[in-house]
Design an enzyme around this catalytic site. Structure first.
Site, PDB file in Angstrom:
ATOM      1  N   TYR A  11    -107.922 129.738   6.986  1.00 52.66           N
ATOM      2  CA  TYR A  11    -108.222 128.306   6.924  1.00 52.66           C
ATOM      3  C   TYR A  11    -109.266 128.031   5.838  1.00 52.66           C
ATOM      4  O   TYR A  11    -109.104 127.122   5.026  1.00 52.66           O
ATOM      5  CB  TYR A  11    -108.715 127.827   8.293  1.00 52.66           C
ATOM      6  N   HIS A  15    -108.771 125.969   2.188  1.00 44.85           N
ATOM      7  CA  HIS A  15    -109.590 124.799   1.861  1.00 44.85           C
ATOM      8  C   HIS A  15    -110.468 125.036   0.628  1.00 44.85           C
ATOM      9  O   HIS A  15    -110.778 124.089  -0.091  1.00 44.85           O
ATOM     10  CB  HIS A  15    -110.415 124.363   3.066  1.00 44.85           C
ATOM     11  N   TYR A  34    -116.970 114.776   2.791  1.00 44.80           N
ATOM     12  CA  TYR A  34    -116.012 115.214   3.806  1.00 44.80           C
ATOM     13  C   TYR A  34    -116.344 116.652   4.188  1.00 44.80           C
ATOM     14  O   TYR A  34    -116.379 117.533   3.338  1.00 44.80           O
ATOM     15  CB  TYR A  34    -114.615 115.102   3.203  1.00 44.80           C
ATOM     16  N   TRP A  69     -99.271 119.249   2.501  1.00 48.08           N
ATOM     17  CA  TRP A  69    -100.466 119.951   2.998  1.00 48.08           C
ATOM     18  C   TRP A  69    -100.307 120.267   4.479  1.00 48.08           C
ATOM     19  O   TRP A  69    -100.610 121.370   4.923  1.00 48.08           O
ATOM     20  CB  TRP A  69    -101.717 119.112   2.742  1.00 48.08           C
ATOM     21  N   TRP A  70     -99.825 119.304   5.247  1.00 49.63           N
ATOM     22  CA  TRP A  70     -99.606 119.551   6.670  1.00 49.63           C
ATOM     23  C   TRP A  70     -98.634 120.705   6.878  1.00 49.63           C
ATOM     24  O   TRP A  70     -98.879 121.576   7.721  1.00 49.63           O
ATOM     25  CB  TRP A  70     -99.067 118.303   7.354  1.00 49.63           C
TER      26      TRP A  70
END
Length: 97
Positions: A11, A15, A34, A69-70
């Site tokens: 993960y 990112h 963010y 992206w999902w």
């Protein structure tokens, strides 16, 4: 949101290499400052972002880049049938300006 067990490093890796077109979309939509946090005991992810204007990242799900992206993230997160991350609204219990 919830990360699947054993996927923390992947993960983070994904990112760290966020797609430029996704970052551009978020920024052009008024999203900034963010951050995503992980509770390592529960694998719960908590995201917080600031936004300018009325649009939020939740409004971007119909865009092609967010859909990609999902799909890219679906193997390491709990997802809905459309590959969007499962998320649960949280009740605000405190706020200070």
């Amino acid at each position: 949101m919830k990360l699947k067990p054993g996927c923390k490093e992947e993960y983070q890796k994904r990112h760290e290499a966020i797609w430029p077109e996704l970052k551009d979309l978020l920024q052009s939509s008024g999203i900034y400052d963010y951050s995503i946090f992980l509770d390592e005991e529960t694998n719960i992810l908590f995201a917080i972002q600031k936004q300018r204007g009325e649009q939020s990242s939740q409004d971007l799900g119909a865009t092609e880049v967010v859909q990609r992206w999902w799909s890219y993230m679906a193997d390491i997160m709990d997802t809905n049938p459309d590959n969007s991350p499962v998320s649960i609204p949280l009740m605000q219990v405190f706020h200070m300006d």
